[in-house]
Design a protein around this motif. Structure first.
Motif, PDB file in Angstrom:
ATOM      1  N   SER A 141       0.834  -1.196   0.000  1.00 36.49           N
ATOM      2  CA  SER A 141       0.000   0.000   0.000  1.00 36.49           C
ATOM      3  C   SER A 141       0.875   1.254   0.000  1.00 36.49           C
ATOM      4  O   SER A 141       0.513   2.278  -0.567  1.00 36.49           O
ATOM      5  CB  SER A 141      -0.949  -0.068   1.198  1.00 36.49           C
ATOM      6  N   GLU A 142       2.062   1.156   0.596  1.00 36.41           N
ATOM      7  CA  GLU A 142       2.968   2.295   0.631  1.00 36.41           C
ATOM      8  C   GLU A 142       3.676   2.504  -0.708  1.00 36.41           C
ATOM      9  O   GLU A 142       3.808   3.620  -1.187  1.00 36.41           O
ATOM     10  CB  GLU A 142       4.004   2.063   1.729  1.00 36.41           C
ATOM     11  N   HIS A 170      -6.658  -6.911  -1.947  1.00 33.26           N
ATOM     12  CA  HIS A 170      -7.477  -5.916  -1.274  1.00 33.26           C
ATOM     13  C   HIS A 170      -6.974  -4.499  -1.568  1.00 33.26           C
ATOM     14  O   HIS A 170      -7.741  -3.545  -1.539  1.00 33.26           O
ATOM     15  CB  HIS A 170      -7.484  -6.177   0.229  1.00 33.26           C
ATOM     16  N   THR A 171      -5.691  -4.371  -1.858  1.00 35.43           N
ATOM     17  CA  THR A 171      -5.144  -3.047  -2.189  1.00 35.43           C
ATOM     18  C   THR A 171      -5.281  -2.754  -3.683  1.00 35.43           C
ATOM     19  O   THR A 171      -4.831  -1.715  -4.147  1.00 35.43           O
ATOM     20  CB  THR A 171      -3.654  -2.931  -1.807  1.00 35.43           C
TER      21      THR A 171
ATOM     22  N   ALA B 125     -13.583   1.302 -10.079  1.00 37.18           N
ATOM     23  CA  ALA B 125     -12.473   2.258 -10.172  1.00 37.18           C
ATOM     24  C   ALA B 125     -12.253   2.958  -8.837  1.00 37.18           C
ATOM     25  O   ALA B 125     -11.114   3.085  -8.373  1.00 37.18           O
ATOM     26  CB  ALA B 125     -12.761   3.287 -11.254  1.00 37.18           C
ATOM     27  N   ARG B 127     -12.967   1.833  -5.950  1.00 36.43           N
ATOM     28  CA  ARG B 127     -12.394   0.876  -5.022  1.00 36.43           C
ATOM     29  C   ARG B 127     -10.897   0.705  -5.290  1.00 36.43           C
ATOM     30  O   ARG B 127     -10.082   0.680  -4.371  1.00 36.43           O
ATOM     31  CB  ARG B 127     -13.110  -0.465  -5.155  1.00 36.43           C
ATOM     32  N   ALA B 128     -10.564   0.605  -6.582  1.00 37.42           N
ATOM     33  CA  ALA B 128      -9.151   0.466  -6.941  1.00 37.42           C
ATOM     34  C   ALA B 128      -8.358   1.670  -6.460  1.00 37.42           C
ATOM     35  O   ALA B 128      -7.252   1.551  -5.959  1.00 37.42           O
ATOM     36  CB  ALA B 128      -9.012   0.293  -8.448  1.00 37.42           C
ATOM     37  N   GLY B 131      -7.776   1.574  -2.776  1.00 39.97           N
ATOM     38  CA  GLY B 131      -7.011   0.417  -2.298  1.00 39.97           C
ATOM     39  C   GLY B 131      -5.574   0.754  -1.976  1.00 39.97           C
ATOM     40  O   GLY B 131      -4.947   0.126  -1.144  1.00 39.97           O
ATOM     41  N   THR B 132      -5.040   1.754  -2.648  1.00 38.03           N
ATOM     42  CA  THR B 132      -3.641   2.086  -2.408  1.00 38.03           C
ATOM     43  C   THR B 132      -3.541   3.497  -1.879  1.00 38.03           C
ATOM     44  O   THR B 132      -4.396   4.334  -2.157  1.00 38.03           O
ATOM     45  CB  THR B 132      -2.823   1.959  -3.705  1.00 38.03           C
ATOM     46  N   LEU B 133      -2.509   3.725  -1.100  1.00 38.21           N
ATOM     47  CA  LEU B 133      -2.280   5.086  -0.626  1.00 38.21           C
ATOM     48  C   LEU B 133      -1.048   5.674  -1.289  1.00 38.21           C
ATOM     49  O   LEU B 133      -0.646   6.783  -0.994  1.00 38.21           O
ATOM     50  CB  LEU B 133      -2.117   5.092   0.895  1.00 38.21           C
ATOM     51  N   ASN B 134      -0.465   4.907  -2.201  1.00 38.24           N
ATOM     52  CA  ASN B 134       0.717   5.406  -2.883  1.00 38.24           C
ATOM     53  C   ASN B 134       0.311   6.444  -3.922  1.00 38.24           C
ATOM     54  O   ASN B 134      -0.558   6.190  -4.767  1.00 38.24           O
ATOM     55  CB  ASN B 134       1.443   4.237  -3.543  1.00 38.24           C
ATOM     56  N   ARG B 137       0.825   5.602  -7.816  1.00 42.37           N
ATOM     57  CA  ARG B 137      -0.079   4.582  -8.326  1.00 42.37           C
ATOM     58  C   ARG B 137      -1.511   5.119  -8.426  1.00 42.37           C
ATOM     59  O   ARG B 137      -2.200   4.909  -9.415  1.00 42.37           O
ATOM     60  CB  ARG B 137      -0.030   3.328  -7.456  1.00 42.37           C
ATOM     61  N   LEU B 141      -3.423   5.433 -11.878  1.00 42.39           N
ATOM     62  CA  LEU B 141      -4.674   4.677 -11.977  1.00 42.39           C
ATOM     63  C   LEU B 141      -5.831   5.597 -12.327  1.00 42.39           C
ATOM     64  O   LEU B 141      -6.708   5.244 -13.119  1.00 42.39           O
ATOM     65  CB  LEU B 141      -4.981   3.979 -10.656  1.00 42.39           C
ATOM     66  N   ARG B 144      -5.755   6.139 -15.972  1.00 44.46           N
ATOM     67  CA  ARG B 144      -6.000   4.911 -16.719  1.00 44.46           C
ATOM     68  C   ARG B 144      -7.449   4.443 -16.587  1.00 44.46           C
ATOM     69  O   ARG B 144      -8.074   3.987 -17.551  1.00 44.46           O
ATOM     70  CB  ARG B 144      -5.033   3.835 -16.213  1.00 44.46           C
ATOM     71  N   HIS B 272      -0.765  11.130   2.622  1.00 41.35           N
ATOM     72  CA  HIS B 272      -0.042   9.931   3.047  1.00 41.35           C
ATOM     73  C   HIS B 272       1.399   9.966   2.531  1.00 41.35           C
ATOM     74  O   HIS B 272       2.333   9.622   3.249  1.00 41.35           O
ATOM     75  CB  HIS B 272      -0.764   8.694   2.519  1.00 41.35           C
ATOM     76  N   VAL B 276       4.618   9.486   4.728  1.00 37.44           N
ATOM     77  CA  VAL B 276       5.511   8.353   4.508  1.00 37.44           C
ATOM     78  C   VAL B 276       6.939   8.841   4.306  1.00 37.44           C
ATOM     79  O   VAL B 276       7.888   8.302   4.871  1.00 37.44           O
ATOM     80  CB  VAL B 276       5.049   7.519   3.292  1.00 37.44           C
ATOM     81  N   GLN B 280       9.835   7.800   6.705  1.00 35.83           N
ATOM     82  CA  GLN B 280      10.943   7.017   6.148  1.00 35.83           C
ATOM     83  C   GLN B 280      12.275   7.673   6.493  1.00 35.83           C
ATOM     84  O   GLN B 280      13.242   6.992   6.793  1.00 35.83           O
ATOM     85  CB  GLN B 280      10.806   6.888   4.640  1.00 35.83           C
TER      86      GLN B 280
END
Lengths: 342, 520
Positions: A141-142, A170-171, B125, B127-128, B131-134, B137, B141, B144, B272, B276, B280
Motif C-alpha cells: 500500500s505504501e 485488497h489493495t 475504479a 475501489r481500486a 485500495g492504495t495510498l501510494n 499509483r 490509476l 487509466r 499519506h 511516509v 521514512q
C-alpha cells in the motif's frame, strides 16, 4: 551471441559450490557473463540447476545441513553479483514487489526471478524469505507497485499464500504466483485467487510484459470448499501433534528409547504431515497430500525411516483425526499411496 | 352453442376496423400459409403483406424467415427499428402473427444497461483508487481508469512540491506516462485557479492541443472537458478528458461524480505520501546498518522486529569504524517495544558512535555510554555487548568483549563444538555506578562468534515452552562451516518456525567468523 552455459561450466560450478569455493563459483558465473551469455541465462541455466542439485543432495541425505547451507549461500552471492552487472534491456517498466509466501524459506528461486525482472527493466523490491502477510500488505500500500509476485516452493505454505493474495488484492494490486508449491501447471494459484501464474523466471517476465492488468478486484471467496476443516486443523495443530506423540510413544515399542532429539524430530514430522494435510484440505485436492507422501518417503528412506514406519505415523494421525471426515478421507488415500502399504 | 356475453358483444363489429385500431401489427395466415389479411399497423411496420401469397421478400424478412422455419416468435432489427413478433394459433389451422415495435423499450433497456455498466466500472475504479495510498499509483490509476469507459484520452495534472505541476496521461492503449508541464497550458492554469469545469465541444485538432496537457494530441475534432480536482475548498489538480463523441448531460454529471472520487483518493494519497516520506527519513536513521567488508573476517546479521509494520524496534546491532583503524561492533536490547523503544535505541546508538570516537576500547565505551544515558535520564535502560575484533597475523581473530547484563554470546568452533562466553556486568542507563566486565575471546580460523538478543531464547511455542539457550546451542552446532550470513538466516528461520506466527519480541543476531583469505 553464441555463448551458452555448457556442461563443463555447469560441472565446474557445481563442484565449486559443493566445495564451498565462492571465488571459483564467482569466476565461472562471471566468466560466462563476460563471454556474452545474458545474465538471465546464467541465472536460469547455471545457478538454478545447480541449486536443484543441492536440493537433491539434501533429499538423499548425502550432504549435511552445513554443506547445503554453504552451497546455497554461495549461489545467493553469485545471484547478487550477477544482478549488479545486469543492465536493463529495453524501456524502463513499472515496479514489482517480490516476496516468498509466509512460511516459505526457500528464497533463492525468488532471488533469481528478482534479478531476471530487474534485467528486463523492472524496478524490483525483494522482501525475502517468509514475508509476513501484514508486512507485505503495508509495504504494497505504501509503494504502490504494478504487481506483486509471490513465490511458493512447498505446498505446505499455501494457507499463507492465500492470506497474502487476499491482503494484496485488497489493495487493488494484481498478484503473480510462481513456484512448484502452486501445484502442477500452477493449478492452485488460480484457485487461491492469484491473477496469474508463471512456471519460472522467464515465464514471470513474459507474463508481466503482456496485458498485465492495472488493478484487480478483491480475491473471490473460496467457493470450492465444502467446509472449514483446514482451518480447524490449523488452529488445533499443537494439540493434534501432542495427541499423536502420546499415541506414538504408547504404540511404538522402540519409542521409549528415543532421545530428546529423536522425539523432537518425530514431533516435527507429525507437524509437517499436518501442514500438508491442511494445505490439501484448503485446495481440496488429495493429489497434494499424495505427492507429499511420495516425497516424504523418498527423503526419509536415506535417513533410516522406511515406508512402513511412515505408515504407522499416518495410522496414528488417522486415529487422532477421527470425526473429521474430509481429513480422514484424504489421509487414508495418501496412506494407501505409500509403497509397501499394508 | 356458445351464448356468452363475449360472442354477443362481438356481434356486428367491423373486424377490419377493430384490427386497424390496434397498435400491434397483425398478419393472419391461412392453413396453406398464405396471407389472409393484415391490419394498418402491419402495413406501417412490415410493408404491405400481399394477400393470397406466402410472406416473402416483400414483407419483413424476419417474419418470412420465422414462418419458413416454423418458429413461434422472432426478435430483431428492421429498417432502424426493433421488431418483436409472436405466433398465435387460430381455429381451423390459421395463425395470426402479432408484431410489436419495441425500439423505444430496447433503447431504454440499452441505456440502463450501459448506465449500470458504467456505474459498476466507476465503483470498481473508486475501489481500486482507495485500495492504495501510494500517490504515483493512485495518480496513474486515475488517468487509466478514466480512459477505461469515460474518455479516449485522460490527463491528470497535479500540483507537486513548490509551484510545479506534473501530468499523468493515459491513452487508448492503457499505458500511463508522466510528464512535467513546462509551461502549463492556459486552460489547465485557468481551471486550477478558478476551480470551474470547462466543456469544449467540436474542437479542431490544433485548438485541442492547446487545451490539453502535453501528451494528448488529437488528430480530429474532439470534445475536451476540464474538471477541477478539489479538496477542502481548494483546487489542487485538473482532470482533462478527451473524446471524439460529445458528452450528454447525464454523462457530464457522472464524470463530475467520478472526478470528486478521484480528488478524494488523490488528496488522501498526497497527505499519506508526505507522511511516509517524513517517517521514512526518521526511520532510516533507526534501521540496522550495512555490514562492512573486512579482510580476515566474515560477518552476518539478521533482524526481525516484534512490530512488523514499523520495521524498527528495541533490538539493534551496530558496526562502527574506529578512527584509529578497524571496527567496533555492538548488539543490544533496550527495555520495551515499539516506537518508544526505537527512539531510545536511536539514542543508544548515537551515544555509542560518540563513545567510539573518544575511546574505542569496549569497556571504556560502555562506561561512556552509561554516563551519557544517565545525563539525560529518560527512564530507559539497555543490555548490550560491545566488541572490538583484531585480525592476527596467523588468521585468528581476537575479540575484546565488554558486557552489560546481556545474554552471553556463543562461540561455534570449526569442528562443531559450541562454547558459552561468560561476560556479566550490569545493564546501562539505570545506575550511575554501574560496572561492566571485559574479556577476550580468541577465534581460530573458521570459528564463529554469535551474539543474540533474548528474543531468540525467550521465543515460546503454543504450550509456552521457551526456545531456550540449550536449543540455540544445539542448532548453532549444526552450522559448523556455514558462512555467518547463512548461519544467522538459518537460526532466524528455526526460531520463527518454532514461533509459528505467534507474537514475539524483537529478535537480533550478529555473527563474526575468523576467515583468513583462502579460508581456514
Amino acid at each position: 551471441m553464441s555463448a551458452t552455459v555448457d556442461e563443463a561450466a555447469s560441472a565446474g560450478f557445481f563442484a565449486a559450490i559443493a566445495a564451498a569455493d565462492e571465488p571459483a563459483a564467482m569466476r565461472i558465473a562471471g566468466g560466462l557473463a563476460d563471454a556474452g551469455v545474458p545474465v538471465a541465462r546464467v541465472l536460469t541455466d547455471l545457478v538454478a540447476p545447480a541449486q536443484r542439485r543441492v536440493g537433491e543432495h539434501w533429499a538423499e541425505a548425502s550432504w549435511n545441513v552445513a554443506r547445503e547451507h554453504a552451497a546455497t549461500h554461495i549461489c545467493d552471492r553469485v545471484v547478487t553479483a550477477l544482478g549488479l552487472r545486469a543492465t536493463a534491456a529495453g524501456p524502463p517498466r513499472g515496479r514489482v514487489v517480490l516476496a516468498c509466501v509466509d512460511g516459505e524459506w526457500h528464497a533463492l528461486a525468488a532471488r533469481i526471478v528478482a534479478e531476471t525482472l530487474r534485467a528486463e527493466g523492472w524496478q524490483v523490491t525483494f522482501l525475502g524469505a517468509s514475508t509476513p502477510a501484514d508486512h507485505l500488505a503495508r509495504f504494497v500500500s505504501e509503494k504502490g507497485p504494478d504487481a506483486v509476485a509471490l513465490s511458493c516452493v512447498l505446498a505446505a505454505s499455501l494457507p499463507g499464500a492465500r492470506w497474502m493474495i487476499e491482503a494484496v488484492r485488497h489493495t487493488g494490486v494484481p498478484v503473480l504466483a510462481g513456484g512448484p508449491g502452486f501445484g502442477p501447471g500452477g493449478r492452485w494459484a488460480r484457485l487461491l485467487g492469484a491473477d496469474a501464474w508463471a512456471a519460472d523466471a522467464a515465464g514471470a517476465a513474459a507474463r508481466l510484459a503482456h496485458d498485465w492488468p492495472a488493478f484487480t478486484d478483491p480475491a473471490p471467496a473460496l467457493d470450492h470448499l465444502p467446509d472449514q476443516e483446514h482451518r480447524l486443523l490449523a488452529d488445533r495443530r499443537y494439540d493434534l501433534v501432542e495427541q499423536a506423540m502420546h499415541a506414538f510413544t504408547a504404540k511404538v515399542p522402540g519409542a521409549a528409547g528415543y532421545s530428546a532429539w529423536q522425539l523432537e524430530k518425530t514431533r516435527e514430522d507429525f507437524g509437517y504431515i499436518l501442514d500438508f494435510l491442511v494445505a490439501a484440505l484448503l485446495v481440496d485436492d488429495v493429489s497434494l497430500l499424495e505427492d507429499f507422501t511420495g516425497w516424504l518417503t523418498r527423503i526419509m528412506a536415506p535417513r533410516g525411516v522406511p515406508a512402513p514406519v511412515i505408515g504407522i505415523g499416518y495410522d496414528i494421525l488417522l486415529d487422532v483425526l477421527a470425526g473429521r471426515p474430509r481429513a480422514v478421507r484424504m489421509l487414508a488415500a495418501a496412506r494407501a499411496s505409500l509403497p509397501q502399504a499394508r | 352453442m356458445e351464448q356468452g356475453p363475449r360472442s354477443a358483444a362481438g356481434q356486428g363489429v367491423d373486424e377490419r376496423a377493430l384490427l386497424d385500431a390496434l397498435d400491434e401489427a397483425v398478419v393472419v395466415l391461412g392453413p396453406d400459409g398464405t396471407v389472409v389479411r393484415s391490419n394498418a399497423a402491419a402495413c406501417r411496420l412490415l410493408g404491405d403483406p400481399p394477400a393470397g401469397r406466402e410472406p416473402g421478400s416483400e414483407t419483413v424478412s424476419l417474419l418470412a424467415e420465422a414462418v419458413r422455419q416454423g418458429r413461434r416468435s422472432f426478435d430483431g432489427p428492421h429498417g432502424g427499428r426493433w421488431l418483436n413478433g409472436r405466433r398465435v394459433p387460430l381455429p381451423d389451422g390459421a395463425v395470426a402473427w402479432l408484431v410489436r415495435d419495441v425500439t423505444e423499450q430496447r433503447e431504454v433497456e440499452a441505456a440502463l444497461r450501459e448506465d449500470r455498466e458504467r456505474w459498476t466500472r466507476l465503483s470498481s475504479a473508486a475501489r481500486a483508487l482507495s485500495g492504495t495510498l501510494n500517490l504515483r499509483r493512485t495518480w496513474g490509476l486515475a488517468a487509466r481508469l478514466t480512459v477505461d469507459g469515460l474518455a479516449d484520452h485522460c490527463g491528470v495534472t497535479l500540483r507537486t512540491e513548490g509551484a510545479a505541476t506534473e501530468t499523468a496521461v493515459a491513452g487508448p492503449g492503457g499505458g500511463v506516462a508522466f510528464s512535467a508541464d513546462e509551461p502549463l497550458r492556459p486552460s489547465v492554469a485557468r481551471v486550477l485557479a478558478e476551480g470551474r469545469r470547462e466543456v469544449h465541444d467540436g474542437v479542431p485538432p490544433a485548438q485541442a492541443r492547446e487545451l490539453c496537457p502535453p501528451g494528448i494530441e488529437p488528430d480530429r475534432a474532439v470534445t475536451v472537458v476540464l474538471l477541477p480536482l478539489m479538496a477542502k475548498g481548494t483546487c489542487f489538480g485538473v482532470m482533462t478528458l478527451v473524446r471524439a463523441r460529445p458528452y450528454g448531460t447525464a454523462e457530464l454529471s457522472l464524470i463530475g461524480d467520478h472526478a470528486d472520487r478521484v480528488a478524494l483518493a488523490l488528496d488522501a494519497a498526497r497527505l499519506h505520501d508526505r507522511q511516509v516520506r517524513m517517517s521514512q527519513r526518521l526511520r532510516s536513521a533507526l534501521l540496522p546498518p550495512a555490514l562492512p567488508e573486512e579482510a580476515g573476517l566474515r560477518l552476518g546479521a539478521a533482524y526481525r522486529p516484534a512490530s512488523e509494520d514499523m520495521l524498527i524496534g528495541g533490538d539493534f546491532y551496530e558496526m562502527l569504524p574506529d578512527p584509529s583503524g578497524g571496527w567496533v561492533f555492538a548488539l543490544g536490547d533496550v527495555c520495551g517495544k515499539g516506537v518508544d523503544a526505537a527512539v531510545y535505541t536511536g539514542r543508544v546508538r548515537q551515544a555509542l558512535r560518540t563513545a567510539a570516537v573518544v575511546d574505542s576500547a569496549p569497556l571504556a565505551m560502555l562506561e561512556l555510554l552509561n554516563r551519557t544515558l544517565m545525563s539525560h535520564d529518560q527512564g530507559g535502560f539497555v543490555t548490550l555487548l560491545v566488541g572490538r575484533p583484531e585480525v592476527l597475523p596467523d588468521g585468528a581473530v581476537r575479540v575484546r568483549l565488554a558486557g552489560g547484563g546481556h545474554p552471553p554470546p556463543l562461540v561455534l568452533r570449526r569442528g562443531g563444538d559450541v562454547e558459552t562466553v561468560k561476560v556479566t556486568g550490569m545493564f546501562a542507563g539505570a545506575f550511575d555506578d554501574a560496572s561492566f566486565e571485559e574479556r577476550d575471546v580468541l577465534l581460530a580460523p573458521g570459528d564463529m562468534l554469535l551474539l543474540y538478543t533474548d528474543g531468540v531464547t525467550e521465543a515460546r511455542d503454543d504450550s509456552g515452552r521457551m526456545y531456550g539457550e540449550q536449543r540455540l546451542v544445539r542448532d548453532l552446532g549444526t552450522c559448523a562451516g556455514v558462512p555467518p550470513v547463512a548461519a544467522v538466516d538459518r537460526l532466524m528461520q528455526l526460531v520463527l518456525e518454532y514461533l509459528r506466527r505467534r507474537e514475539h519480541d524483537d529478535i537480533a543476531l550478529l555473527a563474526l567468523q575468523a576467515w583468513p583469505e583462502g579460508g581456514p
